[in-house]
Design a protein around this motif. Structure first.
Motif, mmCIF file in Angstrom:
data_model
loop_
_atom_site.group_PDB
_atom_site.id
_atom_site.type_symbol
_atom_site.label_atom_id
_atom_site.label_comp_id
_atom_site.label_asym_id
_atom_site.label_seq_id
_atom_site.Cartn_x
_atom_site.Cartn_y
_atom_site.Cartn_z
ATOM 1 N N LYS A 79 126.918 105.502 67.361
ATOM 2 C CA LYS A 79 125.966 105.787 68.433
ATOM 3 C C LYS A 79 124.636 105.084 68.149
ATOM 4 N N PRO A 80 124.049 104.453 69.171
ATOM 5 C CA PRO A 80 122.755 103.794 68.969
ATOM 6 C C PRO A 80 121.659 104.803 68.652
ATOM 7 N N ARG A 81 120.631 104.332 67.926
ATOM 8 C CA ARG A 81 119.522 105.193 67.518
ATOM 9 C C ARG A 81 118.204 104.665 68.062
ATOM 10 N N ILE A 82 117.255 105.587 68.191
ATOM 11 C CA ILE A 82 115.856 105.281 68.522
ATOM 12 C C ILE A 82 114.989 106.173 67.651
ATOM 13 N N ILE A 83 113.903 105.613 67.127
ATOM 14 C CA ILE A 83 112.968 106.387 66.310
ATOM 15 C C ILE A 83 111.755 106.742 67.157
ATOM 16 N N VAL A 84 111.390 108.035 67.143
ATOM 17 C CA VAL A 84 110.226 108.524 67.887
ATOM 18 C C VAL A 84 109.223 109.083 66.883
ATOM 19 N N LEU A 85 108.081 108.429 66.736
ATOM 20 C CA LEU A 85 107.007 108.923 65.873
ATOM 21 C C LEU A 85 106.144 109.852 66.708
ATOM 22 N N ASN A 86 106.319 111.142 66.489
ATOM 23 C CA ASN A 86 105.731 112.159 67.355
ATOM 24 C C ASN A 86 104.383 112.667 66.817
ATOM 25 N N LYS A 87 103.641 113.329 67.698
ATOM 26 C CA LYS A 87 102.367 113.986 67.411
ATOM 27 C C LYS A 87 101.254 112.985 67.074
ATOM 28 N N ILE A 88 101.218 111.875 67.799
ATOM 29 C CA ILE A 88 100.139 110.906 67.560
ATOM 30 C C ILE A 88 98.836 111.338 68.210
ATOM 31 N N ASP A 89 98.841 112.460 68.926
ATOM 32 C CA ASP A 89 97.581 112.981 69.470
ATOM 33 C C ASP A 89 96.688 113.512 68.366
ATOM 34 N N ILE A 90 97.246 113.812 67.198
ATOM 35 C CA ILE A 90 96.475 114.245 66.036
ATOM 36 C C ILE A 90 96.041 113.001 65.262
ATOM 37 N N PRO A 91 94.777 112.871 64.896
ATOM 38 C CA PRO A 91 94.301 111.658 64.204
ATOM 39 C C PRO A 91 95.130 111.297 62.985
ATOM 40 N N ASP A 92 95.412 112.268 62.133
ATOM 41 C CA ASP A 92 96.216 111.967 60.946
ATOM 42 C C ASP A 92 97.614 111.514 61.331
ATOM 43 N N GLY A 93 98.157 112.059 62.443
ATOM 44 C CA GLY A 93 99.481 111.677 62.889
ATOM 45 C C GLY A 93 99.514 110.243 63.388
ATOM 46 N N ASP A 133 107.486 99.933 57.717
ATOM 47 C CA ASP A 133 108.548 100.308 56.779
ATOM 48 C C ASP A 133 109.820 100.759 57.490
ATOM 49 N N LEU A 134 109.668 101.330 58.704
ATOM 50 C CA LEU A 134 110.835 101.840 59.428
ATOM 51 C C LEU A 134 111.594 100.748 60.175
ATOM 52 N N GLU A 135 111.023 99.571 60.247
ATOM 53 C CA GLU A 135 111.705 98.477 60.938
ATOM 54 C C GLU A 135 112.948 98.016 60.198
ATOM 55 N N LYS A 136 113.099 98.442 58.934
ATOM 56 C CA LYS A 136 114.272 98.053 58.149
ATOM 57 C C LYS A 136 115.558 98.603 58.743
ATOM 58 N N TYR A 137 115.450 99.695 59.519
ATOM 59 C CA TYR A 137 116.649 100.272 60.127
ATOM 60 C C TYR A 137 117.162 99.436 61.307
ATOM 61 N N GLY A 138 116.297 98.624 61.874
ATOM 62 C CA GLY A 138 116.697 97.809 63.008
ATOM 63 C C GLY A 138 116.795 98.569 64.312
ATOM 64 N N TRP A 139 116.178 99.734 64.394
ATOM 65 C CA TRP A 139 116.203 100.538 65.616
ATOM 66 C C TRP A 139 114.864 100.449 66.328
ATOM 67 N N PRO A 140 114.840 100.567 67.656
ATOM 68 C CA PRO A 140 113.562 100.578 68.380
ATOM 69 C C PRO A 140 112.686 101.738 67.920
ATOM 70 N N ILE A 141 111.388 101.491 67.820
ATOM 71 C CA ILE A 141 110.436 102.509 67.358
ATOM 72 C C ILE A 141 109.400 102.736 68.460
ATOM 73 N N TYR A 142 109.174 104.035 68.781
ATOM 74 C CA TYR A 142 108.184 104.387 69.812
ATOM 75 C C TYR A 142 107.275 105.481 69.273
ATOM 76 N N GLN A 143 106.011 105.373 69.659
ATOM 77 C CA GLN A 143 105.040 106.407 69.317
ATOM 78 C C GLN A 143 104.788 107.251 70.557
ATOM 79 N N ALA A 144 104.722 108.569 70.355
ATOM 80 C CA ALA A 144 104.583 109.451 71.513
ATOM 81 C C ALA A 144 103.862 110.720 71.123
ATOM 82 N N SER A 145 103.395 111.401 72.155
ATOM 83 C CA SER A 145 102.748 112.705 71.983
ATOM 84 C C SER A 145 103.174 113.603 73.136
ATOM 85 N N ALA A 146 103.781 114.742 72.796
ATOM 86 C CA ALA A 146 104.182 115.685 73.828
ATOM 87 C C ALA A 146 102.983 116.401 74.435
#
Length: 488
Positions: free
Chosen positions: A275-289, A299-312
């Motif tokens: 199954k294809p994967r996608i990485i979601v870096l969550n909680k970027i609304d927090i400065p430290d996040g 560093d996560l690009e080694k997996y070869g999966w699309p990476i997205y930053q998001a905040s719920a």
């Protein structure tokens, strides 16, 4: 406590067929008008069907036996018994049915899908249906057959296009609430979600469903936490999304190690590697996040999966994420083979197929039983036989002989008195010559309806009437003579 139930063990019992009726039509001047016993009704089936309004197997948690109605017995005057009521049971979309041996029986997906789990027993024929040229008035009827009985396991696997995986409190439920109208429980402590949440997302012209897996932690595939209970809910997903908590306060964790740990659990569970994967870096609304997301992204690009930053919370990056998931879902759907119309396959029996098998057994292993007869016809005939009725037993013997079972037993060395088992019944074999059966006629013929016997009965009745008339005439003459003597 949660009310979500996604795995239950059940006992399924189809309805028993009704017994046939033994009856002879009688009128005032026609005491033997012929057999008129009706047939028994067939037993009801147990059927599962998909109901879009059902989302859990909770009802089966309190009702562990599914039993259909039995057929009614036949009655006189050619009245057939009513058929038993079938039991139709609604189950959620994505329900998988397993037998007692763990083998899959059915996979129910899509509204309107049905599966007949157990077939009801056939109703027995009444004596009116058993009439033949050589058995004019059968004094017996067939018993109804028992319905199918089996033990099954129902397992619910959510039908979702996108599965969200991640450690507890990674924000999976918040993402579902932000991109759909689902309203899962959200709190700031681990294991808030105790049941899989399912939401519907629209991105352009694509509509897809999204679900999460609660309680997924290291060791989940072996029963730790809640992940083992709910990993099955992502088996049908088109794409898996790793939701990473970039604002976690745990210093011994990092995004890469979280992904590695969860991927290990997915591999241990099995069936999810392609199954294809996608990485979601969550909680970027927090400065430290946000800072951590920017830092670990290379560093996560080694997996070869699309990476997205998001905040719920701020909804930043959600549009790009939902469209990326929609594209992956559309790609998966396009790769699926088109659905073919169901074809009816007819497999006729072989010309030389006798319909039964006779095996000789070793007494040391089977007790007193020396031979076993198996086959659909003989086993059904035995179930339909009332062994308290001698005529019914004779009818069974004739049927077995005409089928060729006695001839096969003789060839295998059976002798009179050999113990033979057919179905659940054991018999001491009393051989009958099939040629004699064919010429002499079936056992149990009712002599009352035999033409010659009937003729003899009429002659005897005429003789009794003549004797009675003669007696009355003699009595009348004696009375007349006594009357004359009194007058004299």
């Amino acid at each position: 406590m949660t009310s979500f139930v996604d795995r239950v063990n059940l006992q399924v019992v189809a309805g028993k067929g009704g017994n046939g009726c033994v009856s002879v039509h009688r009128e005032k001047f026609k005491p033997l008008g012929g057999p008129d016993g009706g047939n028994g009704g067939h037993g009801g089936d147990v059927v599962l069907y998909i109901d879009p309004g059902v989302h859990t197997l909770l009802d089966f948690h309190f009702q562990r036996i599914l039993q259909a109605g039995s057929g009614k017995h036949g009655k006189g005057s050619n009245r057939d018994g009513a058929a038993g009521e079938s039991l139709r049971v609604a189950v959620p979309n994505g329900t998988v049915v397993y037998g007692a041996d763990g083998e899959q029986i059915g996979d129910l997906t899509g509204a309107g899908t049905e599966l007949t789990l157990a077939h009801g027993g056939r109703g027995g024929r009444g004596n009116a249906a058993l009439v033949s040229s050589k058995r004019r008035v059968p004094g017996f009827a067939e018993l109804g057959e028992p319905g199918d009985e089996l033990e099954i396991t129902l397992e619910l696997k959510s039908v979702a296009d996108v599965g969200l995986v991640g450690f507890p409190s990674a924000g999976k439920s918040s993402l579902i609430a932000s991109v759909s109208k689902a309203r899962p429980k959200i709190a700031d402590y681990p294991f808030t979600t105790l049941t899989p949440n399912l939401g519907v997302v629209s991105a352009g012209e694509t509509t897809y469903t999204i679900a999460d897996v609660p309680g997924l932690i290291p060791g989940a595939a072996k029963g730790k936490g809640l992940g083992l209970e709910f990993l099955r809910h992502i088996e049908r997903c088109a794409v898996l999304a790793h939701v990473i908590d970039c604002a976690s306060l745990e210093t011994d964790r990092d995004p890469a190690s979280d992904i590695d740990a969860l991927e290990y659990e997915l591999r241990e569970y099995g069936g999810l590697a392609d199954k294809p994967r996608i990485i979601v870096l969550n909680k970027i609304d927090i400065p430290d996040g946000r800072e951590l997301a920017e830092y670990v992204k290379p560093d996560l690009e080694k997996y070869g999966w699309p990476i997205y930053q998001a905040s719920a919370v701020s909804r930043e990056g959600l549009r790009e994420l939902t469209f990326a998931l929609a594209e992956a879902v559309e790609r998966f759907r396009a790769e699926q083979p088109p659905l073919e119309a169901a074809r009816v396959v007819i497999r006729p029996e072989a010309v030389d197929d006798s319909g039964f098998e006779v095996r000789e057994l070793t007494p040391a292993y089977e007790g007193d039983v020396e031979f076993v007869v198996s086959g659909r016809k003989p086993e059904r005939w035995v179930r339909q036989t009332n062994f308290e009725n001698e005529e019914a037993v004779g009818y069974l013997a004739d049927r077995l002989a005409n089928l060729g079972i006695e001839e096969r037993l003789a060839k295998l060395g059976a002798v009179p008195g050999s113990v033979v088992r057919i179905g659940d019944h054991e018999f001491e074999w009393e051989p009958t010559d099939p040629s004699v059966v064919a010429t002499v006629g079936p056992r149990g013929t009712d002599a009352r309806m035999n033409r010659d016997d009937r003729k003899g009965a009429d002659e005897r009745l005429a003789e009794r009437k003549a004797r009675r008339a003669e007696l009355l005439e003699r009595v009348a003459k004696e009375q007349e003579a006594r009357g004359k003597s009194r007058k004299g």
